[in-house]
Design an enzyme around this catalytic site. Sequence first.
Site, PDB file in Angstrom:
ATOM      1  CB  SER A 205      33.523  39.139  35.184  1.00 50.90           C
ATOM      2  OG  SER A 205      34.639  38.943  33.603  1.00 50.90           O
TER       3      SER A 205
ATOM      4  CE1 TYR B 256      36.979  41.192  39.623  1.00 46.69           C
ATOM      5  CE2 TYR B 256      37.710  39.846  37.597  1.00 46.69           C
ATOM      6  CZ  TYR B 256      37.140  41.060  38.390  1.00 46.69           C
ATOM      7  OH  TYR B 256      35.987  41.642  37.233  1.00 46.69           O
TER       8      TYR B 256
ATOM      9  CE  LYS C 183      33.109  41.272  39.997  1.00 47.27           C
ATOM     10  NZ  LYS C 183      32.779  42.058  40.952  1.00 47.27           N
TER      11      LYS C 183
END
Length: 353
Positions: free
Chosen positions: A139, A164, A168
């Site tokens: 991301s 989150y 990544k």
Amino acid sequence: MCLPCLRLLKFKMTNNTILVTGGAGYIGSHTVVALAEAGYRPVIIDDFSNSQQSVLDGLKQILGYEVPCVVHDCNDPATLLDLFQRENVRGVIHFAAFKAVGESMAEPLKYYRNNLGSLITLLEVMLETGVTDLIFSSSCTVYGEPDSLPVVETMPVKPAASVYGNTKQVGEEILRDMAAAGKPVKIISLRYFNPIGAHPSALIGELPLGVPNNLVPYITQTAAGIREQLSVFGDDYPTPDGSCIRDYIHVMDLAEAHVAALQALGQPGPGSHYDVFNIGTGLGHSVLELVRTFENLSGRRLNYRIGPRRAGDITAVYADATKAWEQLGWSAKRSLREALEDAWRWQQQLEKK
Ligand code: UFG
């Protein structure tokens, strides 16, 4: 011989099976379509914790056949091993992950276990079965608030603003370390910007559970009367109209980037490889621009108000996607308007159901 029979014969003669973890999700399902259209044989594993069975019906209608799907958590080595062997998996696209930023802050272990545990399990099974090719969903969140725009892949990764986001970043590090250790893996991480829109058939699209967190489903649900009012999170940012700027990419463009990445990895063979690519349009659009474009194409006035800033939002981010064009031969083809039109068509057909 009929077309479906020919397709089946081609599948059987070549090893072109790609395992799509989280293939019933938003980006996963659109990538399944892109893979099938490019001549691959997608096989899905999804636990349906954040997706619906109806996605499989939509895929069947688009493709004309049922995509094989194992309903299971992909963080389970025995299930994965069995699946790899039974389906003769040649490569993997790994989407399966939790993605709610707010929830990740409240339930960090749940996110680390699921997002990183499944990645490690997957890598172990790949090593065991000799499968080398992997595309990982990363991301643009890894850039944080960038020092300059557009962002290029060589820019430093900033400390993650959420659990989150950290999954990544750590995911990328695990993959880079695997290649650095000389493990027989060929891996590409794709750093997604903001995916929006739906398949033009309106048979698959985004299915947010409950109140949407993301802008475009919130816009379409407000226009459809499901939400009363859109709140634009801040108009006092240092941007031309004061609202935040993002790089909104049509989900089918994003899906096709996975096919390009897979093709770039080439044939299975010895060696280690790791690389990372930005997958965006290269264009930044503000929240208010999206509102105006949507009003224009739908012919509806959107009920919105300017609200306070949302914690954790950055001012602006958009991609330099030159590397993807030069090395993958991929670039985004669809416009913002087209993406919003497809999102709106999808929302309208959901109401008819
Ligand atoms: N926004 C609103 N109102 C809303 C929802 C969003 O004004 O009701 C604004 C946000 O403030 C932001 C823009 O719309 O400026 C886009 O917000 P999204 O929530 O759609 O997307 P984000 O850019 O916040 O997040 C996305 C993905 C994340 C990913 C992140 C990386 O959803 O998974 O990009 O930057 F981590």
